[in-house]
Design an enzyme around this catalytic site. Structure first.
Site, short mmCIF file in Angstrom:
data_model
loop_
_atom_site.label_atom_id
_atom_site.label_comp_id
_atom_site.label_asym_id
_atom_site.label_seq_id
_atom_site.Cartn_x
_atom_site.Cartn_y
_atom_site.Cartn_z
N ASN A 202 0.13 -1.61 2.47
CA ASN A 202 -0.92 -2.69 3.15
C ASN A 202 -0.32 -3.71 3.61
O ASN A 202 1.15 -3.72 3.70
CB ASN A 202 -1.87 -2.95 2.12
CG ASN A 202 -1.46 -3.79 0.76
OD1 ASN A 202 -0.33 -4.60 0.91
ND2 ASN A 202 -2.06 -3.92 -0.31
N GLU B 217 2.08 -5.95 1.37
CA GLU B 217 3.20 -5.00 1.19
C GLU B 217 4.19 -4.89 2.24
O GLU B 217 5.27 -4.92 1.99
CB GLU B 217 3.03 -3.96 0.49
CG GLU B 217 1.98 -3.65 -0.79
CD GLU B 217 1.11 -2.58 -1.02
OE1 GLU B 217 0.82 -2.28 -2.31
OE2 GLU B 217 0.98 -1.61 0.02
N ASP C 144 -5.91 4.80 -3.01
CA ASP C 144 -5.63 5.90 -3.65
C ASP C 144 -6.48 7.09 -2.72
O ASP C 144 -5.72 8.23 -2.44
CB ASP C 144 -6.43 6.23 -4.91
CG ASP C 144 -5.56 5.26 -5.56
OD1 ASP C 144 -4.35 4.81 -5.78
OD2 ASP C 144 -6.33 4.74 -6.97
#
Length: 312
Positions: free
Chosen positions: A189, A192, A260
């Site tokens: 993301n 990150e 996920d």
């Protein structure tokens, strides 16, 4: 194949209507509880919900939460290759949700339990062997690294061999993306991505510079950056960039586990023969659907097909 941290998402539900005399906290009267497949286990559950066949590789403790996860894997028809030991505790996230009689429950507190420090050497080697064995029947590999120690140096080396042999390996790593250089696809993301490159991402130009630098640094074929309400950005090793707007106009209800769903649907699409761009756009729609659901959730094949039909 899914390899990663298998997490028990443990929910405690209750009702609250007063403040404790002992401390400035709400008193919750317990009503019910449930355990869901979380972390890497939620990735596997999303693949299965989309009608994919999946083998999950990871570690579980010999404890109540480990037993609960095994039953949930079995009920979901997910093949499980888990290394077990009494010396570790199953990674567990306990969320307490409560509200008044006529109000929606809100999450009040989260308590995390699990392995502290690296797994024992015997378990590390056993997981790497499981990866090599399970990958023989796989069309794609998903790596779900939540920092709980399953995806260690031995596992990363096994994954690099698989990628070098042409098997797509898609990585979602919460804290250690830089350690996954040489794999097929990485999915950070924006925070990150900032941590990986050391660059702030505030503008479109910042995003483009950071994304291209990340591709060079990781040596990956594609980088999929999830951007919340701004959609996604797909970078490839040839310098191409695809900015994908967010699907739908509804505000997110709960972003728990949204990443996920994205990596699961992206990898499953690659396994079915999609291009990186096609896989990213399917994952974008799947992600927009799952954030409309409370708590840890999955998106079914039927839900995804209906959403795609509605775009025509």
């Amino acid at each position: 194949m899914l390899v990663g941290d298998l997490v028990a998402d443990h929910y405690l539900y209750g009702q609250t209507d007063r403040v404790s005399r002992e401390a400035p906290v709400l008193i919750v009267r317990y009503e019910s509880s449930e355990v869901k497949l979380g972390g890497g286990a939620n990735v596997a559950a999303n693949i299965r919900a989309l009608s994919g066949q999946v083998t999950a590789v990871g570690a579980l403790g010999v404890d109540a939460m480990g037993s609960s996860l095994r039953k949930l894997f079995d009920a979901a028809d997910i093949r499980l290759h888990a290394v077990s030991s009494r010396s570790i505790e199953t990674e567990t996230k306990t969320r307490i949700l409560a509200g008044g009689i006529s109000t929606t429950r809100q999450q009040m507190l989260r308590v995390d339990r699990g392995q502290r420090g690296p797994l024992p050497p015997r378990m590390r080697k056993a997981i790497a062997r499981q990866v090599a064995t399970a990958a023989k029947d796989a069309d794609a590999v998903v790596v779900s690294d939540y920092g709980a120690g399953v995806v260690n140096d031995e596992v990363r080396e096994a994954l690099r061999k698989l990628a070098a042999d042409g098997l797509p390996v898609c990585v979602d790593s919460r804290y250690a993306l830089a350690a996954f250089a040489g794999l097929t696809v990485c999915k950070p993301n924006e925070p990150e991505l900032e941590a990986l490159t050391g660059r702030p991402v505030r503008t479109k130009e910042d995003l483009l510079e950071a994304g291209r630098e990340a591709v060079r640094k990781l040596g990956c074929q594609a980088l999929l950056v999830t951007r919340g309400r701004h959609g996604m950005a797909l970078f490839d090793a040839k310098g191409g960039v695809d900015l994908i707007p967010v699907h739908g106009a509804k505000s997110a209800v709960d972003v728990t586990g949204a990443g996920d769903t994205v990596i699961a649907s992206f990898a499953l699409a690659l396994a079915a023969g999609a291009s990186f761009g096609e896989a990213a756009r399917l994952a974008n729609v799947a992600g927009s659907l799952v954030v409309q659901k409370p708590g840890t959730a999955t998106v079914s094949r039927e839900e995804l097909l209906e959403a795609l039909r509605s775009r025509r």
